[in-house]
Design a protein around this motif. Sequence first.
Motif, short mmCIF file in Angstrom:
data_model
loop_
_atom_site.label_atom_id
_atom_site.label_comp_id
_atom_site.label_asym_id
_atom_site.label_seq_id
_atom_site.Cartn_x
_atom_site.Cartn_y
_atom_site.Cartn_z
N UNK A 77 -9.66 3.55 36.97
CA UNK A 77 -9.55 2.11 37.22
C UNK A 77 -8.13 1.72 36.83
N UNK A 78 -7.43 1.01 37.70
CA UNK A 78 -6.07 0.60 37.35
C UNK A 78 -5.82 -0.82 37.81
N UNK A 79 -4.67 -1.36 37.38
CA UNK A 79 -4.30 -2.71 37.77
C UNK A 79 -3.23 -2.73 38.85
N UNK A 80 -2.83 -1.55 39.35
CA UNK A 80 -1.83 -1.50 40.42
C UNK A 80 -1.93 -0.15 41.12
N UNK A 81 -1.81 -0.17 42.44
CA UNK A 81 -1.98 1.05 43.22
C UNK A 81 -0.92 2.10 42.91
N UNK A 82 0.24 1.69 42.38
CA UNK A 82 1.30 2.65 42.08
C UNK A 82 0.97 3.51 40.87
N UNK A 83 -0.04 3.14 40.09
CA UNK A 83 -0.38 3.90 38.90
C UNK A 83 -1.20 5.14 39.21
N UNK A 84 -1.86 5.16 40.38
CA UNK A 84 -2.66 6.31 40.76
C UNK A 84 -2.79 6.30 42.28
N UNK A 85 -2.33 7.35 42.91
CA UNK A 85 -2.20 7.35 44.37
C UNK A 85 -3.50 7.65 45.11
N UNK A 86 -4.45 8.29 44.44
CA UNK A 86 -5.69 8.62 45.11
C UNK A 86 -6.65 7.43 45.08
N UNK A 87 -7.78 7.58 45.73
CA UNK A 87 -8.77 6.51 45.77
C UNK A 87 -9.26 6.19 44.37
N UNK A 88 -9.25 4.91 44.03
CA UNK A 88 -9.74 4.48 42.72
C UNK A 88 -10.01 2.98 42.74
N UNK A 89 -10.55 2.47 41.67
CA UNK A 89 -10.83 1.04 41.55
C UNK A 89 -9.56 0.31 41.09
N UNK A 90 -9.29 -0.85 41.70
CA UNK A 90 -8.17 -1.68 41.29
C UNK A 90 -8.69 -3.06 40.91
N UNK A 91 -8.41 -3.49 39.69
CA UNK A 91 -8.75 -4.84 39.25
C UNK A 91 -7.58 -5.42 38.49
N UNK A 92 -7.54 -6.74 38.38
CA UNK A 92 -6.40 -7.42 37.77
C UNK A 92 -6.80 -8.02 36.43
N UNK A 93 -6.22 -7.50 35.34
CA UNK A 93 -6.57 -8.01 34.02
C UNK A 93 -6.06 -9.43 33.81
N UNK A 94 -6.78 -10.18 33.00
CA UNK A 94 -6.39 -11.56 32.74
C UNK A 94 -7.03 -12.03 31.44
N UNK A 95 -6.31 -12.92 30.75
CA UNK A 95 -6.84 -13.60 29.57
C UNK A 95 -7.03 -15.09 29.84
#
Length: 342
Positions: free
Chosen positions: A146-164
């Motif tokens: 799971x990452x917050x930006x596609x550049x952090x992992x090039x293969x298929x994965x979950x992308x979500x945007x952290x927020x407070x």
Amino acid sequence: MKSNSLVIISNERIFRQNENFFCENIEMKSLPEGLDNFHQITYIARKSSIKRSHSINLKEIKLSSNIFSYIFSILKTFKIPNVKYLIIAITPYTFFSFLTLFLFRKKAFLWLRSSGHEEYKYILGKWAIWIYHIMYLVVTSYTNVISCHERLFKKKHHIIFPSQLDDNWFKDQKKAPLDKIRLLYVGRNNPEKGIESFLEIFNQLKINSELSIVSERKKLKIKDNRINFLGYGFGSSSLIKIYDNCNILVLPSFTEAHTQVVVEALSRKRPVIIFEEIKYIIGDRIGIFTSKRNVKSFLETAEFIFKNYASIQKNMSKNRLPTKKSFISQMSNILSTNENFN
């Protein structure tokens, strides 16, 4: 209703005082607390001897002073029925945690919040990138990423945007003081955050301006009387007032993913200046401006914003910003699935 047990494995250093626990990184408080509404949380972290800022409201927090007790804490969780694991970031501690889980055939999720390759480069030097890269290849090959930006992992994965961001960040919007350029920096003063290099730029600005800094003061050489050092560890209500008292947020980082301070500034309709190294974070968000890392370019960018402030703020109203509620909900939904990308 809580769906399952979840063990969160973090490199965060947590201070214990009697039965109270404190961390430095606000996400290391809000993410476990938020997920505790949906899962039975056990939080494994490192022990700190230094008092931290944010109180953590959780029942099960296991602290370790060395890697052996850290791994032992993980082994003890194997008796929990139907347990899942969430590893936060890749560090030596979480890497050996992953190897332990892998050895016992325990499946884990990995939450990537930033680029470890770039952080290792700026903190330790280029020679250290290969150390991180080996850990990265191993861990990402056998976890659900799971990452917050596609550049952090090039293969298929979950992308979500952290927020407070909660509702308070959008309420009672204050007019920005426009008597002079009032810059704000919020963040750590680690090498990759670029605050030291930005101070060199600010010291050369020959305009009516000031800079407020929300950070630890260690290692920062502040000689300019236009610089206000505010400290750190503020709650959201105090932070909102700090943003409202400035008119431009400066993010001088050399590397970032989905930095929280940007969405905080945009929620208060304060434009943001970043530098070219991290222009990839802009996306479709309005109100973020890119400067070259020199005095001339920064001054031109700041003065453009100042002269066009009203129209920029009007356009910023079109932003659709992530909230803490949506972030926690998305993370919980992913952790509740059995989808496997590996």
